[in-house]
Scaffold this active site. Structure first.
Site, PDB file in Angstrom:
ATOM      1  N   LEU A  65     -66.984   6.786  -6.388  1.00 35.84           N
ATOM      2  CA  LEU A  65     -65.709   6.788  -7.011  1.00 35.84           C
ATOM      3  C   LEU A  65     -65.562   7.855  -8.219  1.00 35.84           C
ATOM      4  O   LEU A  65     -66.917   8.257  -8.895  1.00 35.84           O
ATOM      5  CB  LEU A  65     -65.473   5.372  -7.846  1.00 35.84           C
ATOM      6  CG  LEU A  65     -65.289   4.190  -6.811  1.00 35.84           C
ATOM      7  CD1 LEU A  65     -65.140   3.243  -8.015  1.00 35.84           C
ATOM      8  CD2 LEU A  65     -64.020   4.493  -5.984  1.00 35.84           C
ATOM      9  N   ASP A  66     -64.548   8.590  -8.138  1.00 38.12           N
ATOM     10  CA  ASP A  66     -64.392   9.855  -9.331  1.00 38.12           C
ATOM     11  C   ASP A  66     -64.635   9.248 -10.623  1.00 38.12           C
ATOM     12  O   ASP A  66     -64.277   7.999 -10.839  1.00 38.12           O
ATOM     13  CB  ASP A  66     -63.135  10.474  -8.807  1.00 38.12           C
ATOM     14  CG  ASP A  66     -62.827  11.259  -7.589  1.00 38.12           C
ATOM     15  OD1 ASP A  66     -64.052  11.563  -6.897  1.00 38.12           O
ATOM     16  OD2 ASP A  66     -61.864  11.195  -7.245  1.00 38.12           O
ATOM     17  N   ARG A  67     -64.901  10.115 -11.200  1.00 36.78           N
ATOM     18  CA  ARG A  67     -65.128   9.488 -12.864  1.00 36.78           C
ATOM     19  C   ARG A  67     -63.894   8.678 -13.400  1.00 36.78           C
ATOM     20  O   ARG A  67     -64.320   7.947 -14.034  1.00 36.78           O
ATOM     21  CB  ARG A  67     -65.484  10.894 -13.541  1.00 36.78           C
ATOM     22  CG  ARG A  67     -65.773  10.475 -15.100  1.00 36.78           C
ATOM     23  CD  ARG A  67     -66.038  11.680 -15.821  1.00 36.78           C
ATOM     24  NE  ARG A  67     -66.670  11.482 -17.300  1.00 36.78           N
ATOM     25  CZ  ARG A  67     -67.086  12.461 -18.056  1.00 36.78           C
ATOM     26  NH1 ARG A  67     -67.340  13.632 -17.655  1.00 36.78           N
ATOM     27  NH2 ARG A  67     -67.286  12.102 -19.210  1.00 36.78           N
ATOM     28  N   THR A  69     -61.686   7.142 -11.962  1.00 39.44           N
ATOM     29  CA  THR A  69     -61.285   5.880 -11.203  1.00 39.44           C
ATOM     30  C   THR A  69     -61.992   4.775 -11.313  1.00 39.44           C
ATOM     31  O   THR A  69     -63.260   4.837 -11.620  1.00 39.44           O
ATOM     32  CB  THR A  69     -61.397   6.566  -9.894  1.00 39.44           C
ATOM     33  OG1 THR A  69     -60.425   7.614  -9.453  1.00 39.44           O
ATOM     34  CG2 THR A  69     -60.712   5.233  -8.887  1.00 39.44           C
ATOM     35  N   HIS A 170     -61.360  13.450  -4.724  1.00 38.51           N
ATOM     36  CA  HIS A 170     -60.190  13.428  -5.363  1.00 38.51           C
ATOM     37  C   HIS A 170     -58.979  13.318  -4.099  1.00 38.51           C
ATOM     38  O   HIS A 170     -57.833  13.740  -4.328  1.00 38.51           O
ATOM     39  CB  HIS A 170     -59.687  14.725  -5.992  1.00 38.51           C
ATOM     40  CG  HIS A 170     -60.510  15.002  -7.089  1.00 38.51           C
ATOM     41  ND1 HIS A 170     -60.686  15.961  -8.017  1.00 38.51           N
ATOM     42  CD2 HIS A 170     -61.432  14.016  -8.035  1.00 38.51           C
ATOM     43  CE1 HIS A 170     -61.606  15.939  -8.969  1.00 38.51           C
ATOM     44  NE2 HIS A 170     -62.052  14.556  -8.948  1.00 38.51           N
TER      45      HIS A 170
END
Length: 272
Positions: A65-67, A69, A170
């Site tokens: 998971l992106d930072r 999120t 992203h």
């Protein structure tokens, strides 16, 4: 003269969504890095290290998971399980569901099939080959605020459901921005006036994107697992404030029929 001993507070434990002998799922807080990277300047807390200390054993990441999120993050508890789960993600055998709050009234249903170049923050984009990226979106609910944040007397927002079939960096953020509905608090693709309003007036300090459901086949037991988690407290409070609390949990009827608007007017592009 007396000395005062400084005490170091123990980091708050991660909320465990599911655990068995081979795998564990936790709720990742938004803004927390999964593991140490070159971008981790000044960071002291990471999901992998926190979970390892919490369990007293090594954990194996199987997706990311992106930072910014938040939401469901799955780990394996041994190398064999890690290989099996990683393969499930690569072969697109895992169904992923996200909630996002976006600017404007998004389309009722749309699939964005647009290749994306990898964003690693190191190599120039021109050197990165474009990779296939497909995301399915559905509008669940809308809200209209009587506040002139931009150039219009009202401001409109939507709750969108995202189902990415691929896992590019992203991806959801870039695909929503591509169709003209950036996620609130997306500093790169969104608009500062709206982001600031949500931070300063609606107590939403982070990206309003959360992984709320993963569905997969257990790699060793063969049963279907549906892992669910509500968004973090700030995100959930906003859903309640906007009258969208029905979407804190999901059922098949909600997926088949998008939620109603909070206002009687039909969506238009004028305020998006």
């Amino acid at each position: 003269m007396t000395a005062t001993l400084a005490t170091t507070a123990r980091p708050a434990p991660l909320a465990v969504i599911y655990r068995d002998a081979r795998l564990i799922a936790v709720a990742k807080p938004p803004g927390m890095l999964v593991h140490r990277t070159a971008l981790a300047r000044g960071e002291t807390r990471f999901v992998m290290q926190t979970l390892r200390d919490q369990l007293g054993q090594h954990v194996y990441p199987v997706h990311r998971l992106d930072r910014p999120t938040g939401g469901i993050l799955l780990f394996a508890l041994d190398s064999e399980a890690a290989a099996a789960l990683t393969r499930s993600f690569i072969e697109q055998q895992v169904t992923k569901r996200y909630l996002a709050v976006v600017r404007g009234w998004g389309p009722e249903a749309i699939s964005i099939d647009a290749p994306l170049r990898e964003e690693d923050g190191i190599r120039p984009k021109a050197e990165m080959p474009a990779q296939a990226a497909l995301t399915h979106f559905r509008r669940l609910a809308t809200a209209e605020l009587p506040v002139a944040i931009d150039r219009y007397p009202q401001s409109r927002y939507s709750l969108m459901e995202a189902r990415p079939e691929t896992g590019r960096r992203h991806q959801i953020r870039r695909h929503l921005a591509r169709c003209g509905h950036p996620i609130i608090n997306d500093a790169k693709h969104g608009k500062g006036t709206h982001n600031r309003y949500f931070r300063d007036h609606l107590d939403c300090p982070h990206l309003l994107l959360s992984s709320v459901q993963l569905t997969l086949t257990h790699p060793f037991e063969g049963r279907r697992l549906t892992l669910e988690a509500a968004p973090d407290d700030h995100f959930s409070a906003l859903l309640v404030r906007f009258g969208w609390q029905a979407h804190l949990t999901r059922n098949d009827a909600q997926w088949q029929t998008p939620g109603e608007s909070m206002t009687p007017a039909e969506p238009s592009d004028a305020l998006s």
